[in-house]
Design an enzyme around this catalytic site. Structure first.
Site, PDB file in Angstrom:
ATOM      1  N   ASP A 105      -8.229  -9.275   3.918  1.00 36.41           N
ATOM      2  CA  ASP A 105      -7.995  -8.187   4.861  1.00 36.41           C
ATOM      3  C   ASP A 105      -9.092  -8.082   5.916  1.00 36.41           C
ATOM      4  O   ASP A 105      -9.923  -7.185   5.843  1.00 36.41           O
ATOM      5  CB  ASP A 105      -7.907  -6.871   4.069  1.00 36.41           C
ATOM      6  N   GLU A 162     -12.708  -2.748  12.108  1.00 41.48           N
ATOM      7  CA  GLU A 162     -12.756  -2.021  10.841  1.00 41.48           C
ATOM      8  C   GLU A 162     -13.902  -2.480   9.934  1.00 41.48           C
ATOM      9  O   GLU A 162     -14.672  -1.665   9.440  1.00 41.48           O
ATOM     10  CB  GLU A 162     -11.414  -2.184  10.112  1.00 41.48           C
ATOM     11  N   GLU A 175       0.827  -1.213   0.000  1.00 45.64           N
ATOM     12  CA  GLU A 175       0.000   0.000   0.000  1.00 45.64           C
ATOM     13  C   GLU A 175       0.862   1.265   0.000  1.00 45.64           C
ATOM     14  O   GLU A 175       0.717   2.136   0.858  1.00 45.64           O
ATOM     15  CB  GLU A 175      -0.978  -0.027   1.182  1.00 45.64           C
TER      16      GLU A 175
HETATM   17  O1  GCW Z   1      -7.061  -3.214   6.686  1.00 45.80           O
HETATM   18  C1  GCW Z   1      -6.214  -2.383   5.965  1.00 45.80           C
HETATM   19  C2  GCW Z   1      -6.552  -1.038   6.495  1.00 45.80           C
HETATM   20  C3  GCW Z   1      -5.403  -0.080   6.517  1.00 45.80           C
HETATM   21  C4  GCW Z   1      -4.214  -0.776   7.161  1.00 45.80           C
HETATM   22  C5  GCW Z   1      -3.842  -1.984   6.331  1.00 45.80           C
HETATM   23  C6  GCW Z   1      -2.709  -2.787   6.935  1.00 45.80           C
HETATM   24  C7  GCW Z   1      -2.544   0.149   8.598  1.00 45.80           C
HETATM   25  O2  GCW Z   1      -7.640  -0.527   5.771  1.00 45.80           O
HETATM   26  O3  GCW Z   1      -5.827   1.035   7.250  1.00 45.80           O
HETATM   27  O4  GCW Z   1      -3.107   0.089   7.324  1.00 45.80           O
HETATM   28  O5  GCW Z   1      -4.938  -2.851   6.250  1.00 45.80           O
HETATM   29  O6  GCW Z   1      -2.990  -3.763   7.602  1.00 45.80           O
HETATM   30  O7  GCW Z   1      -1.556  -2.449   6.736  1.00 45.80           O
END
Ligand code: GCW
Length: 688
Positions: A374, A402, A295
């Protein structure tokens, strides 16, 4: 902050007088004798915790001095001390390791006592919290005989806290550590937090976000290290080691070098020097947590190097000081083309890291999210567990909600985590569970354990939703002992938090255990994820991620829905598992219903094992889930008068919000699929 909710599972509510006498609590707990050659620091913590907890529950503070020759008392100390030496044998000392303890009642002619002994003072501290938990939940202690140790070495909380005070994916206020680019300096609050952690056996904390921005990059710079040291010293009082998330590009951003290439000698030297400085400030510093090449974060790929090169660079810098690198496997292509049906985000972690198995240094641990995507409501287990045999690994869970209601909805996650932990990878035949892979037991790895993203903030009740405390508590307990059941943990947590009124215990316990299934019903059917609003991820949006580049598709059209991840016709993801689970997922006949659309693209008319069609399942579960969310409000209302007003009202208003929002989920999802498929609800219910 004050109040019942702030005390969380360390409430130590006053016990009933008759009960105290009937169980002999008062006679055992009148005196705490501490035995140790040197008065190790954590023994002082253990003694203080016992004194305060007992005073609060029994109404009388125990004496903290006395001898161990006569009378009745609690005897705490290291097993090597003169007083405890004869109370145990070599086999037991071996069995409890360096964090475990024995907790045992002795009745002798001149004295009766309960011994809490560990090979280390840290073991004693955990033993003290165990005894306090028994008292708080009203267990008999007369015949106590416990020999216990944690299942894994690393039991860690990751904070996604930024130094401006915000918390990425935080739903409980602001950071308890940082404000406006600096440490907040509320060390009392940090200490209260450390107590909560230690009481459930957690021993490691990373205080800053894995997305390390400019200011946070400086946490390892000379000007911020004194404050880091201060934070570390607070956690140290409770046996918790501090870690920092670091920026892979630090040599450039902090060191003024032109490169962060892991194989460049100047880069290696820079990390070695900076790390040595960190240890000058924090001698027991835990190590670095790293999100690299993920990311848009920098990493070794920029220099044509791989993740082993990157991780080993930091491992080399940390090794002389006994530190470790925790390297995250959340690495995938976040700018993918939907036309490319071979690229599958679910495959990414395995594809990147499996080929590197055996190439990581001994003090590197790979941190793997429970699922391949995720932290969705429902995912299969990451096939990387069982895929790695010569690499240390740690399971990463997400306590912060989340994708599971953001602490406005009730969602007790322990049952979800249990499914991941108990999953059989078949890496060494049947019985090769994720728990064993993560602890290191399966392949005899020196390091391993459990990590989770925190759900706490500076809210008065820590977690926003008072009942979300159960998730933090549950994670700690599972990391200590993965065999505990979700039911046991819920029951224990409710008793500690709300007392032992049978109606309260049964009602809240049921609410917790029902909550993840309810949430799943009104949100995500059959393993489909991502039907949420982009960015903040709250609320329904069926196509919210369907037309972006994150690789998060469900491919719903007028004929069907789901992702074909089979080997035969799909992305091949199902083939990343060992034989038994691979075969189970490969065929739509044997794939469990709850994950069917994660592995297969199927017509809406496909009949599930339940006997319903996919489309009817979507309608039914959404109606049912929204109805059950309303039911939670009614159930909670029945507890009125049995719970203090502050917590009662706070939970009630959240449950009401949840019920409304669940109806919105129901309507948005049902109408979407009704219009897409053109198939009406078999029961003729109103679909908006
Ligand atoms: O779940 C996603 C989140 C991001 C997060 C990323 C990760 C810290 O939306 O906010 O960043 O994973 O785990 O690195």
């Amino acid at each position: 902050p004050a109040g019942e909710a702030y005390k969380a599972w360390l409430r130590y509510a006053r016990l009933d007088r008759e009960f105290i006498e009937g169980n002999g609590y008062a006679s055992w707990c009148g005196t705490v004798v501490t035995a140790s050659a040197e008065d190790a620091a954590l023994l002082a913590t253990a003694r203080r915790e016992l004194a305060e907890g007992i005073e609060s529950m029994l109404g009388r503070r125990p004496q903290e001095s006395g001898n161990a020759d006569e009378g009745s008392f609690l005897l705490i100390g290291t097993l090597g001390s003169a007083e405890l030496q004869g109370l145990t044998d070599a086999a037991e000392r071996e069995a409890i390791g360096d964090e475990g303890y024995i907790l045992r009642a002795f009745e002798q002619p001149m004295r009766r006592f309960i011994a809490i002994g560990g090979n280390t003072d840290k073991g004693v501290l955990y033993g003290a919290f165990h005894l306090l938990r028994l008292l708080q939940t009203g267990q008999p202690i007369r015949d106590l005989n416990v020999v216990d140790r944690p299942a894994s070495k690393l039991r860690m909380i990751d904070h996604w806290d930024n130094m401006d005070g915000s918390v990425e994916r935080g739903y409980a206020g602001r950071s308890i550590f940082f404000r406006e680019g600096d440490f907040l300096g509320d060390w009392d609050r940090v200490r209260d937090y450390a107590r909560l952690m230690a009481a459930v056996g957690l021993n490691a904390v990373a205080i800053n976000n894995v997305n390390v921005h400019e200011t946070e990059t400086r946490l390892i710079a000379p000007e911020l290290l004194p404050s880091v040291a201060r934070a570390a010293s607070v956690f140290r009082e409770y046996g918790i080691r501090l870690y920092l998330s670091v920026n892979f590009a630090s040599p450039i951003q902090l060191g003024g070098l032109t490169t962060a290439d892991p194989l460049d000698p100047r880069v290696r030297e820079w990390w070695a020097e900076r790390t040595a400085d960190v240890y000058r400030h924090v001698p027991d510093f835990g190590g670095y947590l790293v999100k690299a090449d993920s990311e848009f974060r920098p990493g070794p790929f920029t220099y044509g190097r791989d993740h082993a090169d990157g991780a080993n660079l930091l491992a080399e810098a940390l090794r002389p000081h006994g530190g470790i690198v925790i390297w995250r496997c959340f690495v995938y292509d976040c700018q993918q083309d939907w036309r490319d049906r071979k690229t599958d985000r679910a495959r990414a972690a395995y594809d990147h890291f499996r080929p590197l198995d055996g190439k990581f240094d001994e003090n590197v641990i790979l941190q793997i999210k429970n699922g391949p995507m995720d932290f969705q409501v429902r995912e299969p287990v990451s096939p990387l567990f069982g895929g790695l045999q010569r690499t240390n690994q740690v399971l990463e869970l997400q306590i912060t909600q989340e994708y599971t209601g953001q602490q406005r909805h009730l969602c007790y996650l322990v049952p979800q985590w249990k499914e991941a932990i108990d999953f059989d990878t078949y890496a060494k035949g049947p019985g090769s569970t994720v728990a064993k892979a993560a602890t290191g037991e399966l392949f005899d790895r020196p390091l391993g354990g459990f990590a989770a993203v925190s759900n706490i903030g500076d809210d008065g009740n820590w977690t926003g939703h008072p009942l979300a405390q159960a998730n933090f508590y549950g994670f700690g307990r599972l990391a200590w002992r993965p065999e505990l059941s979700a039911e046991q943990i819920a029951d224990e947590w409710v008793r500690l938090t709300f007392g032992s009124d049978p109606d309260v215990v049964a009602t809240i316990g049921r609410m917790l255990l029902d909550s993840w299934p309810i949430y799943e019903k009104y949100t995500s059917p059959l393993g489909v994820g991502w039907m949420v609003n982009p960015n903040h991820h709250y609320g329904p949006n069926v196509d919210g991620y369907e037309y972006s580049m994150w690789g998060t598709y469900h491919y719903a059209d007028c004929h069907g829905i789901g992702v074909d991840r089979t080997v035969r016709t799909g992305t091949g993801y199902a083939g990343q598992y060992h034989d038994a689970p691979a075969a189970m997922y490969e065929s739509a006949e044997s794939c469990p219903d709850e994950l069917l659309l994660f592995f297969h693209h199927l017509p809406y008319s496909h009949v599930l094992k339940s006997g319903r069609t996919i489309i009817q399942h979507i309608y039914d579960t959404h109606f049912e889930g929204a109805e059950q969310a309303e039911g939670l409000v009614e159930t909670w209302r029945r507890l009125s008068g049995k719970i203090d007003a502050e917590r009662y009202e706070s939970v009630l208003s959240r449950l009401e919000q949840q019920a409304k929002h669940a109806a919105e989920w129901r309507d948005v999802v049902n109408t979407y699929f009704c219009r897409k498929s053109g198939i009406p609800d078999a029961h003729g219910r109103q679909i908006y």
